[in-house]
Design a protein around this motif. Structure first.
Motif, PDB file in Angstrom:
ATOM      1  N   ARG A  36       0.884  -1.241  -0.008  1.00 36.67           N
ATOM      2  CA  ARG A  36       0.161   0.078  -0.052  1.00 36.67           C
ATOM      3  C   ARG A  36       0.883   1.272  -0.106  1.00 36.67           C
ATOM      4  N   ASN A  37       0.284   2.462  -0.054  1.00 41.35           N
ATOM      5  CA  ASN A  37       1.002   3.597  -0.024  1.00 41.35           C
ATOM      6  C   ASN A  37       0.423   4.513   1.045  1.00 41.35           C
ATOM      7  N   ASN A  38       0.810   5.841   1.399  1.00 41.12           N
ATOM      8  CA  ASN A  38       0.417   6.759   2.100  1.00 41.12           C
ATOM      9  C   ASN A  38      -0.177   5.965   3.689  1.00 41.12           C
ATOM     10  N   PRO A  39       1.006   5.971   4.237  1.00 42.16           N
ATOM     11  CA  PRO A  39       0.504   5.331   5.973  1.00 42.16           C
ATOM     12  C   PRO A  39       0.000   6.360   6.785  1.00 42.16           C
ATOM     13  N   ALA A  40      -0.287   7.589   6.360  1.00 42.16           N
ATOM     14  CA  ALA A  40      -0.872   8.703   7.083  1.00 42.16           C
ATOM     15  C   ALA A  40      -2.288   8.825   6.819  1.00 42.16           C
ATOM     16  N   ALA A  41      -2.843   7.759   5.994  1.00 40.04           N
ATOM     17  CA  ALA A  41      -4.396   7.965   5.508  1.00 40.04           C
ATOM     18  C   ALA A  41      -5.233   7.859   6.569  1.00 40.04           C
ATOM     19  N   GLU A  42      -5.125   6.667   7.462  1.00 43.54           N
ATOM     20  CA  GLU A  42      -5.994   6.673   8.787  1.00 43.54           C
ATOM     21  C   GLU A  42      -6.247   7.912   9.695  1.00 43.54           C
ATOM     22  N   ALA A  43      -5.057   8.406   9.856  1.00 41.13           N
ATOM     23  CA  ALA A  43      -4.714   9.453  10.615  1.00 41.13           C
ATOM     24  C   ALA A  43      -5.500  10.644   9.990  1.00 41.13           C
ATOM     25  N   ASN A  44      -5.462  10.851   8.571  1.00 41.82           N
ATOM     26  CA  ASN A  44      -6.273  11.769   8.057  1.00 41.82           C
ATOM     27  C   ASN A  44      -7.893  11.403   8.040  1.00 41.82           C
ATOM     28  N   VAL A  45      -8.258  10.255   8.012  1.00 39.03           N
ATOM     29  CA  VAL A  45      -9.575   9.810   7.919  1.00 39.03           C
ATOM     30  C   VAL A  45     -10.160  10.276   9.346  1.00 39.03           C
ATOM     31  N   ALA A  46      -9.329   9.919  10.442  1.00 36.37           N
ATOM     32  CA  ALA A  46      -9.767  10.197  11.718  1.00 36.37           C
ATOM     33  C   ALA A  46      -9.893  11.725  11.906  1.00 36.37           C
ATOM     34  N   SER A  47      -9.017  12.728  11.582  1.00 34.12           N
ATOM     35  CA  SER A  47      -9.297  13.941  11.473  1.00 34.12           C
ATOM     36  C   SER A  47     -10.460  14.643  10.792  1.00 34.12           C
ATOM     37  N   LEU A  48     -10.667  14.044   9.988  1.00 33.92           N
ATOM     38  CA  LEU A  48     -11.917  14.441   8.931  1.00 33.92           C
ATOM     39  C   LEU A  48     -13.083  14.025   9.722  1.00 33.92           C
ATOM     40  N   LEU A  49     -13.261  12.990  10.347  1.00 36.33           N
ATOM     41  CA  LEU A  49     -14.124  12.463  10.954  1.00 36.33           C
ATOM     42  C   LEU A  49     -14.576  13.304  12.383  1.00 36.33           C
ATOM     43  N   ALA A  50     -13.522  13.548  12.878  1.00 32.24           N
ATOM     44  CA  ALA A  50     -13.649  14.305  14.247  1.00 32.24           C
ATOM     45  C   ALA A  50     -14.058  15.870  14.023  1.00 32.24           C
ATOM     46  N   ALA A  51     -13.559  16.299  12.910  1.00 35.62           N
ATOM     47  CA  ALA A  51     -14.183  17.609  12.259  1.00 35.62           C
ATOM     48  C   ALA A  51     -15.434  17.594  11.859  1.00 35.62           C
ATOM     49  N   TRP A  52     -15.919  16.556  11.112  1.00 38.36           N
ATOM     50  CA  TRP A  52     -17.327  16.714  10.759  1.00 38.36           C
ATOM     51  C   TRP A  52     -18.217  16.352  11.911  1.00 38.36           C
ATOM     52  N   GLN A  53     -17.999  15.552  12.654  1.00 38.39           N
ATOM     53  CA  GLN A  53     -18.972  15.149  13.835  1.00 38.39           C
ATOM     54  C   GLN A  53     -18.968  16.466  14.905  1.00 38.39           C
ATOM     55  N   ASP A  54     -17.769  17.002  14.984  1.00 33.89           N
ATOM     56  CA  ASP A  54     -17.850  18.212  16.067  1.00 33.89           C
ATOM     57  C   ASP A  54     -18.730  19.380  15.521  1.00 33.89           C
ATOM     58  N   SER A  55     -18.628  19.493  14.334  1.00 35.83           N
ATOM     59  CA  SER A  55     -19.283  20.447  13.408  1.00 35.83           C
ATOM     60  C   SER A  55     -20.715  20.268  13.180  1.00 35.83           C
ATOM     61  N   GLY A  56     -21.442  19.119  13.513  1.00 35.24           N
ATOM     62  CA  GLY A  56     -22.592  18.424  13.132  1.00 35.24           C
ATOM     63  C   GLY A  56     -22.914  18.339  11.809  1.00 35.24           C
ATOM     64  N   GLY A 130     -10.994   7.452   2.139  1.00 37.53           N
ATOM     65  CA  GLY A 130     -11.054   6.123   2.257  1.00 37.53           C
ATOM     66  C   GLY A 130     -10.372   5.022   1.532  1.00 37.53           C
ATOM     67  N   ILE A 131     -11.046   4.009   1.032  1.00 42.72           N
ATOM     68  CA  ILE A 131      -9.880   3.009   0.439  1.00 42.72           C
ATOM     69  C   ILE A 131     -10.901   2.349  -0.515  1.00 42.72           C
ATOM     70  N   GLN A 132     -10.306   1.964  -1.683  1.00 42.75           N
ATOM     71  CA  GLN A 132      -9.147   2.420  -2.127  1.00 42.75           C
ATOM     72  C   GLN A 132      -9.173   3.619  -3.154  1.00 42.75           C
ATOM     73  N   THR A 133      -8.013   4.292  -3.051  1.00 46.51           N
ATOM     74  CA  THR A 133      -8.065   5.541  -3.821  1.00 46.51           C
ATOM     75  C   THR A 133      -8.688   5.590  -5.260  1.00 46.51           C
ATOM     76  N   ASN A 134      -8.219   4.705  -6.156  1.00 47.34           N
ATOM     77  CA  ASN A 134      -8.383   4.414  -7.354  1.00 47.34           C
ATOM     78  C   ASN A 134      -9.613   3.431  -7.771  1.00 47.34           C
ATOM     79  N   MET A 135      -9.945   2.823  -6.688  1.00 46.93           N
ATOM     80  CA  MET A 135     -11.295   2.059  -6.894  1.00 46.93           C
ATOM     81  C   MET A 135     -12.602   2.751  -6.472  1.00 46.93           C
ATOM     82  N   CYS A 136     -12.750   2.170  -5.075  1.00 44.16           N
ATOM     83  CA  CYS A 136     -14.163   2.634  -4.778  1.00 44.16           C
ATOM     84  C   CYS A 136     -14.198   4.197  -4.208  1.00 44.16           C
ATOM     85  N   ALA A 137     -13.316   4.715  -3.900  1.00 42.36           N
ATOM     86  CA  ALA A 137     -13.023   6.152  -3.735  1.00 42.36           C
ATOM     87  C   ALA A 137     -13.315   6.975  -4.786  1.00 42.36           C
TER      88      ALA A 137
END
Length: 219
Positions: A36-56, A130-137
């Motif tokens: 795979r590539n981009n080992p930071a992907a999960e941390a970035n998804v987590a940041s987006l989730l937190a921001a979206w849920q915090d802002s409603g 999300g996963i995979q960049t070139n497939m479902c995303a």
């Protein structure tokens, strides 16, 4: 939020929906998927989730229920489950949330009807991660663009795997991710943006209101 390319501030709707695609345990099976590539992907998804849920803002959790019995994403086995950091976020936001299950690439061909739900929440702007960049995303982003949504593609909150093709061609995960970014952005399907920019835009401002409640919530 300032767009680094134009110098102008981007407007992120209070009803902008975050679509988190297939962040499931089965993608951790390197023997099955490869490198795979981009080992930071999960941390970035987590940041987006937190921001979206915090802002409603609306959040859509998408799960791939593979139709292939040998797939790590086959229903009924641990690999089909969301990764823990995603699973523990479900039901934690103050805005509307939806679970979509699918067995094809596009989240718009899952159950329940994603397009109908987004229109019901008033969402005309979507963020895809999300996963995979070139497939479902990518497929979800392309279809969102075709359906008339303003699509923001959080490239650094996605990852993929190297893949072989015709004529002996093979592209690495990074090469496939770049091809996706060029096709989506250059082709007008979506705007490729960075997680950091989206998080800054999504954070609630003083005196700002949350989007109206509604839609399906699943804990």
């Amino acid at each position: 939020m300032e767009n680094s390319e134009t110098g102008h501030s981007r407007v992120l709707d209070v009803t902008a929906a975050l679509i988190v695609v297939d962040v499931q345990k089965g993608f951790g099976d390197a023997e099955f998927w490869g490198v795979r590539n981009n080992p930071a992907a999960e941390a970035n998804v987590a940041s987006l989730l937190a921001a979206w849920q915090d802002s409603g803002r609306p959040v859509v959790f998408v799960r791939h229920d593979s139709a292939q019995p040998d797939s790590p994403l086959w229903p009924g086995q641990p690999g089909n489950d969301f990764q823990e950091f995603v699973a523990e976020r479900r039901g934690k936001g103050s805005g509307p949330e939806l679970l979509v299950t699918k067995s094809v690439n596009s989240a718009f061909y899952g159950e329940p009807d994603l397009d109908a739900w987004l229109r019901g929440t008033g969402s005309r702007q979507i963020v895809v991660a999300g996963i995979q960049t070139n497939m479902c995303a990518e497929t979800t982003a392309r279809m969102g663009g075709n359906l008339g949504y303003e699509v923001l593609f959080a490239l650094d909150a996605t990852y993929t795997f190297g893949l072989g093709g015709p004529y002996g061609w093979r592209l690495s995960a990074d090469e496939l991710a770049r091809a996706t970014a060029v096709s989506l952005h250059g082709g007008g399907f979506a705007e490729v943006v960075a997680t950091e920019e989206l998080v800054r835009a999504a954070r609630p401002t003083r005196g700002g209101g949350a989007p109206p409640a509604g839609g399906e919530r699943r804990g």
